[in-house]
Design a protein around this motif. Structure first.
Motif, mmCIF file in Angstrom:
data_model
loop_
_atom_site.group_PDB
_atom_site.id
_atom_site.type_symbol
_atom_site.label_atom_id
_atom_site.label_comp_id
_atom_site.label_asym_id
_atom_site.label_seq_id
_atom_site.Cartn_x
_atom_site.Cartn_y
_atom_site.Cartn_z
ATOM 1 N N GLU A 46 -18.293 92.253 7.519
ATOM 2 C CA GLU A 46 -17.990 93.654 7.220
ATOM 3 C C GLU A 46 -18.192 94.530 8.449
ATOM 4 O O GLU A 46 -17.429 95.466 8.688
ATOM 5 N N LYS A 47 -19.228 94.237 9.224
ATOM 6 C CA LYS A 47 -19.479 95.000 10.451
ATOM 7 C C LYS A 47 -18.378 94.742 11.473
ATOM 8 O O LYS A 47 -18.000 95.624 12.249
ATOM 9 N N PHE A 48 -17.864 93.510 11.492
ATOM 10 C CA PHE A 48 -16.758 93.168 12.383
ATOM 11 C C PHE A 48 -15.516 93.991 12.017
ATOM 12 O O PHE A 48 -14.841 94.554 12.884
ATOM 13 N N LYS A 49 -15.232 94.089 10.715
ATOM 14 C CA LYS A 49 -14.091 94.876 10.245
ATOM 15 C C LYS A 49 -14.308 96.363 10.517
ATOM 16 O O LYS A 49 -13.386 97.090 10.891
ATOM 17 N N GLU A 50 -15.549 96.822 10.304
ATOM 18 C CA GLU A 50 -15.875 98.227 10.517
ATOM 19 C C GLU A 50 -15.655 98.608 11.978
ATOM 20 O O GLU A 50 -15.102 99.670 12.290
ATOM 21 N N ALA A 51 -16.073 97.721 12.893
ATOM 22 C CA ALA A 51 -15.892 97.987 14.318
ATOM 23 C C ALA A 51 -14.410 98.018 14.674
ATOM 24 O O ALA A 51 -13.964 98.848 15.477
ATOM 25 N N ALA A 52 -13.621 97.109 14.079
ATOM 26 C CA ALA A 52 -12.182 97.067 14.346
ATOM 27 C C ALA A 52 -11.507 98.346 13.856
ATOM 28 O O ALA A 52 -10.632 98.895 14.524
ATOM 29 N N GLU A 53 -11.929 98.844 12.693
ATOM 30 C CA GLU A 53 -11.360 100.082 12.162
ATOM 31 C C GLU A 53 -11.706 101.264 13.057
ATOM 32 O O GLU A 53 -10.855 102.110 13.342
ATOM 33 N N ALA A 54 -12.943 101.316 13.514
ATOM 34 C CA ALA A 54 -13.360 102.392 14.414
ATOM 35 C C ALA A 54 -12.567 102.350 15.713
ATOM 36 O O ALA A 54 -12.103 103.382 16.216
ATOM 37 N N TYR A 55 -12.373 101.147 16.250
ATOM 38 C CA TYR A 55 -11.629 101.014 17.507
ATOM 39 C C TYR A 55 -10.160 101.371 17.314
ATOM 40 O O TYR A 55 -9.536 101.982 18.195
#
Length: 385
Positions: A46-55
């Motif tokens: 989930e943190k990986f996806k969250e970082a991708a969304e932020a980027y």
């Protein structure tokens, strides 16, 4: 649903961070929470996806500008889209894998975290931009819109695969289905291995022997779709909302583009908008200004009666708190500012003129401004503070 975290907080950067700093921060987070490095760890995923969304937002100048101005609400509820339905981990790898080189999982020295992932790219459809006009009433309360747009849709004959039949889809012989080709070049430092997109299959890992006769192998045909989407209260003209996945379909079953909704404001016949404040010009007669009166003020939800105190001067601003436009991020609402103007008649009949001439002789009508009334600029500041 948990409240979204601030994108700058997610990547650990400031709002003044450069594009390169944002990219480095995302790379660091992606390495830390990469699913190959954290097998079976749902929180890391989930943190990986969250970082991708932020980027996805902060690396795009247009999206970043909207986010800085309006926050998550300005992204139309689908800023990056990676947390929503229809997006897989492979979508993230295909969109952002290039910042790590040929193998997203390789990260230049981590050994691929269990073999790495192919650089095979997933096709993405183009975005569609439309303009939607909103009345002040719709802006005040938010609205759901339904539009029909012409777009490229998935071919029904081949289900978007582009081939006449399943048997006509073949593994690319040049890259053996990986979507990449590896080359070894000799440099002054010795042999170095590089990877690039396969020139034969364009990174898709497959070729089509016999194209679909309906779409000529693209997997796409012209069509239309009726789309519903919600527009939050408080939006402003020029703001752009994103409806994820509602743009043009992609070739051979890839990721759909987005529908970009640009907001236009219709002019209200009585109220003017200034940020989140609304302004109304109220004209009153000289007798009403002297003696006081009541007046009806238009609002989006109907009429509102206010009191005009005796001795009200032209230019006075009455502030009705909370009667303006709601903040798009949910931080309260603006005010309704009533700008009072005392209307002076330009032409009088002889009878009215005689009355005014008599009033002129009264000492009550000789100007006696207070110190506050004399200081015009301070008074203007207070009106809008």
């Amino acid at each position: 649903m948990a409240e979204k975290r601030d994108y700058y907080e997610v990547l650990g950067v400031s709002k003044q961070a450069s594009a390169e700093e944002i990219k480095k921060a995302y790379r660091k987070m992606a390495i830390k929470y990469h699913p190959d490095k954290n097998p079976g760890d749902k929180e890391a995923e989930e943190k990986f996806k969250e970082a991708a969304e932020a980027y996805d937002v902060l690396s795009n100048p247009d999206k970043k500008q909207r986010y800085d101005q309006f926050g998550h609400a300005g992204m139309g509820g689908a800023a990056g889209g990676f947390g929503g339905a229809g997006f897989s981990m492979d979508d993230i790898f295909s969109q952002f894998g290039d910042i790590f080189g040929g193998h997203f999982g390789g990260f230049g020295g981590f050994g691929g975290f269990g073999g790495g992932r192919s650089a095979k790219r997933t096709p993405r459809g183009s975005d569609i931009r439309i303009r939607v006009k909103l009345s002040l009433e719709e802006i005040m309360h938010g609205v759901e819109k339904k539009v029909k747009i012409n777009k490229m849709v998935q071919c029904s004959e081949c289900s978007g695969k582009g081939a006449k039949s399943e048997a006509d889809i073949q593994t690319c012989n040049h890259c053996h289905g990986s979507g990449v080709v590896t080359q070894v070049v000799q440099t002054m430092l010795g042999q170095m291995q590089t990877q690039g997109v396969c020139p034969v299959c364009k990174g898709e890992g497959k070729t089509i022997k016999t194209p679909c006769p309906k779409c000529s192998g693209s997997g796409l045909v012209k069509g239309s779709e009726e789309i519903s989407f919600k527009i939050p209260a408080g939006v402003a003209g020029g703001m752009q909302l994103t409806v994820s996945g509602k743009g043009n379909a992609a070739k051979q079953g890839g990721i759909n583009g987005d529908l970009l909704v640009v907001i236009e404001e219709e002019e209200h016949k009585e109220l003017q908008r200034d940020g989140n404040d609304l302004i109304y010009s109220l004209f009153i007669s000289v007798p009403d200004a002297i003696l006081g009166t009541t007046a009806e003020i238009p609002t989006v939800d109907g009429k509102l009666r206010i009191k005009i105190e005796p001795g009200t001067q032209s230019g006075k601003v009455l502030r009705l708190r909370g009667k303006g436009v709601p903040d798009v991020n949910g931080y309260g609402a603006g005010d309704l500012l009533v700008y009072v103007q005392v209307w002076i008649p330009k032409h009088l009949n002889s009878e009215d003129k005689a009355v005014v001439e008599k009033l002129k002789e009264s000492s009550s009508f000789s100007p006696k401004p207070t110190s506050d009334e004399k200081n015009f600029f301070d008074r203007i500041k207070r009106m809008f503070s």
